[in-house]
Scaffold this motif. Sequence first.
Motif, PDB file in Angstrom:
ATOM      1  N   ALA A   1      -1.539 -12.580   4.860  1.00 32.53           N
ATOM      2  CA  ALA A   1      -0.631 -12.293   3.750  1.00 32.53           C
ATOM      3  C   ALA A   1      -1.165 -12.927   2.466  1.00 32.53           C
ATOM      4  N   THR A   2      -1.283 -12.126   1.408  1.00 36.72           N
ATOM      5  CA  THR A   2      -1.716 -12.609   0.092  1.00 36.72           C
ATOM      6  C   THR A   2      -0.822 -11.984  -0.967  1.00 36.72           C
ATOM      7  N   ASP A   3      -0.877 -12.529  -2.171  1.00 35.53           N
ATOM      8  CA  ASP A   3      -0.081 -11.967  -3.270  1.00 35.53           C
ATOM      9  C   ASP A   3      -0.533 -10.554  -3.622  1.00 35.53           C
ATOM     10  N   GLN A   4      -1.806 -10.242  -3.386  1.00 35.22           N
ATOM     11  CA  GLN A   4      -2.346  -8.928  -3.761  1.00 35.22           C
ATOM     12  C   GLN A   4      -2.089  -7.866  -2.702  1.00 35.22           C
ATOM     13  N   GLY A   5      -1.711  -8.284  -1.498  1.00 35.32           N
ATOM     14  CA  GLY A   5      -1.514  -7.311  -0.442  1.00 35.32           C
ATOM     15  C   GLY A   5      -2.836  -6.793   0.098  1.00 35.32           C
TER      16      GLY A   5
ATOM     17  N   ALA B   1       2.861  -5.329   2.052  1.00 32.73           N
ATOM     18  CA  ALA B   1       1.988  -6.315   1.424  1.00 32.73           C
ATOM     19  C   ALA B   1       2.178  -7.713   1.988  1.00 32.73           C
ATOM     20  N   GLY B   2       3.318  -8.011   2.573  1.00 35.82           N
ATOM     21  CA  GLY B   2       3.569  -9.353   3.075  1.00 35.82           C
ATOM     22  C   GLY B   2       4.951  -9.454   3.692  1.00 35.82           C
TER      23      GLY B   2
ATOM     24  N   GLU C   1       7.779 -10.660   2.620  1.00 37.96           N
ATOM     25  CA  GLU C   1       8.943 -10.327   1.794  1.00 37.96           C
ATOM     26  C   GLU C   1       9.207  -8.820   1.828  1.00 37.96           C
ATOM     27  N   GLU C   2       8.160  -8.025   1.643  1.00 32.38           N
ATOM     28  CA  GLU C   2       8.344  -6.574   1.684  1.00 32.38           C
ATOM     29  C   GLU C   2       8.722  -6.110   3.089  1.00 32.38           C
TER      30      GLU C   2
ATOM     31  N   ALA D   1       4.037 -14.516   8.649  1.00 31.41           N
ATOM     32  CA  ALA D   1       3.474 -14.021   7.395  1.00 31.41           C
ATOM     33  C   ALA D   1       2.196 -13.235   7.667  1.00 31.41           C
TER      34      ALA D   1
ATOM     35  N   ALA E   1       0.144  -9.245   6.294  1.00 34.33           N
ATOM     36  CA  ALA E   1       0.180  -7.931   5.654  1.00 34.33           C
ATOM     37  C   ALA E   1      -0.242  -6.892   6.683  1.00 34.33           C
TER      38      ALA E   1
END
Length: 843
Positions: A144-148, A101-102, A104-105, A120, A122
């Motif tokens: 990259a977004t919070d929603q993936g 998703a981004g 961090e993952e 950054a 996805a």
Amino acid sequence: MPDDPGGAAGTGRRGGGAGGPTSAADRHCDDLLADAVERTVRGTGAYGAMVYLRSRDRRSLVLSTVVGVPVATLEPFRRVSVKGALPGALAFRSRRTVHLAGPEETMRRFPQLLMGLPYAFASAYTPVMDGEEVFGVLCALWPATDQGVPATARRHLRQTARRLGGELSKLLADGGTVEGRTTVVELPWLTGQAVRLGLFDLDLETRALDLDDALCSLFGLAPGTRDSRAEALAAAIAPDDLPRVRAALRRAYRTGRFPPLLLRVVDASQHVRPVQVWARVREGVTHGVRGPHLVGAVLDVGSTAAAAQTVERMRQGVFSLDGDGRVLYANLGAELMLGVRRETLLGKTLWEMLPWLGDPVHEDRYRAAAISRQPTAFLACRPPDRWLAFTLQPDAQGMTGTVVPGALPSGGQGLRAAEGGAVPVAQTGEAARPGGAGAIYHLLQLAGALAQAVSVREVCAAVAEQIVPAFGGQELAIYVVKENRLHLALQVGYPEGFLDPFEGTPMRARLPGVDTLTSGAPIFFASVDELAGAYPGIPLDQMCAWAFLPLIASGHPVGSCILGFDEPHPFTSEERGVLTALGGLIAQALERARLYDAEFALARGLQQALLPHALPRLDAVRIAARYLPGTRGMEIGGDWYDAIVTDRGLCLVIGDVEGHSVAAAGVMGQLRSAVRAFVASGHPLEQVLEHVNQLLPDLGSGLLASCCLVELDPVSGRAQGVRAGHLPPLLRHPDGRTDVLDLGGGVLLGVDPRATFPVEEVVLTPGSVLALYTDGLVERPDGPIDHGIDRLRAALAHADVSSLEQLADRLLADALPATSRLDDVAMLLASVDRWGPGRLTPG
């Protein structure tokens, strides 16, 4: 436009160079891949897509097609190992889609990917397969977004991959080949409008070409000249762009659609000018014969448009980059800021043309903008001391950049621009270093893998996994020096028996693997002729180029590394530098690993000496035992087992000292001796553990231990057991029913010197099987230990118990992973065939 759609010309760049000839099947495969990535981008909203195909030997995944992402930014990932810790490799092995998703993952699951692309974005990776056949991996990138990545986009990606898998399977069935090559087919980047216009008409059947005078002028051709017009036109196009022209022509012939192209034209003064090509396919007539024609226009994207005139009047520097980072346009302000004429920059990258921008940090900022599609900025020092602030604004067509005077603040943090506000930047004032960001990635990747390798075997495996895919080699051999001779430690890809004559080669022999080590300098051969000329009569296999790297650590020779290529390979200066640096990393890791192996051999010898050399045999009772060390660290622990014959019968012992070290193995040996002595002297089981519990603190190790004793009397049929913090044994009855024996007992040995250990009776019938084991057999990081015990109980219940030796192997195979055991394992099995008088003999 030159070339014909069905000719034998290549479709892409091979190894970053000019196009080479390819077969019709290869061209059809390229077309299928190009269609797949285009469908991916259009149907999923991704800004970039790639296809990786398996290599000929199926050890690597090779980047075969890419759209929307500069190929240069993917250089560290042109070839990846199918066994590597990257999402594409995992998707290929597991045959399942991997979605990130981004950043961090990505960092949590695949830190190696962010090591090469620390930006950054996805991404999703899905296998390209048909039935059980896996051809490669289809990948896509999104901002990259919070929603993936939306589920609909991932679903479309999987559908496209399945369709491509079916098409490749049909191609294979028709006699074609499906394998990754070092050819990359790049789909065009869309660009804006131009000012100057030239027209053309190309008969796709006969290759007859008609150009107007304006187009001749754009390409520097004499108006009215008709002979050899296609060849003259091809000669005016930059060689690196010709493969894209040929691929687009084939596509137009096949599909009736011609994608817009951005090309570079080289004039007689070797100045490069970008142009755009727009065209469509229609029916036309040539010499009275109807057929498909490609008609279109070539537009000059020079700086004469009104927009460019506006930018020319700006004081700040403005420039435009294409999808590969090459300069399309630079205004007068950029020319003054950078101190170089813009004509020299056109068609080149900034870090290639300006030495003071050659630092990989600056290239990394460009890569960050291209991969993440987010604006970025950096600060650089133009010699001698003029600081300039750069900004990069990416979009689907390329990148717009600005450069203004800047100043390095006190403390060296942040950026203060003379014009505009502050922006976060990466900054450096160092001189340019050799090797780009891709080269640094290879060094970091191998360094990370070698840091986790402890033995010579693991070091060699890490080298094979990293170097062969990264550089596109087909053969790898690592030799180590022992007693002034070279001995083979690893070989990959060589014909069977080819390296046998070189085993034990003395250090005085005249061979490139020896000479590179004695001289301390790497040796590169770009062709067979070069190697044969330098070493006449040297045995050759099917390889065509070689790199011989010296492995030297702390000033003394460790060994040599040989990398072979199945095609001629002119090594670039960057490759030579990176391979030389990798040789140093390998040498240090091998030296450390050899010391580890020596220490391990001593520790392993100690451990084996402390375990029983043989088990006793009783007519009525069969016994089998297994011990497996862990596969990490020193592979030495405190697990032990024993079988002791006494006047009362047979005592089965299993125990575990905490820790994995030579100290743990030493305590294990002392406890085993103590238990054997107390049991042999006739002490009851509860007293045996009480005495050992009081003895353990006196050993001074501070370690705790667990233990389980089960005593069998084959004459009377009586059995009893006791535990000290150990896992419960398992009892399989003759009918297959298997129970967990929750024997009584007490705490771990060494916790409480006053602890007691009550004994319980155990009911055994002839045909029963008793299993004692340590926690390494049943404990897993991803679940409670009770689940592991239950899995072992189920395996024992359904196993064939006619042979205890086969039963022991089966239980280990069912319960343990094939690799990466974090703990050592001990297991002791006993089967009671009958009760009654028996005879004890040494095993």
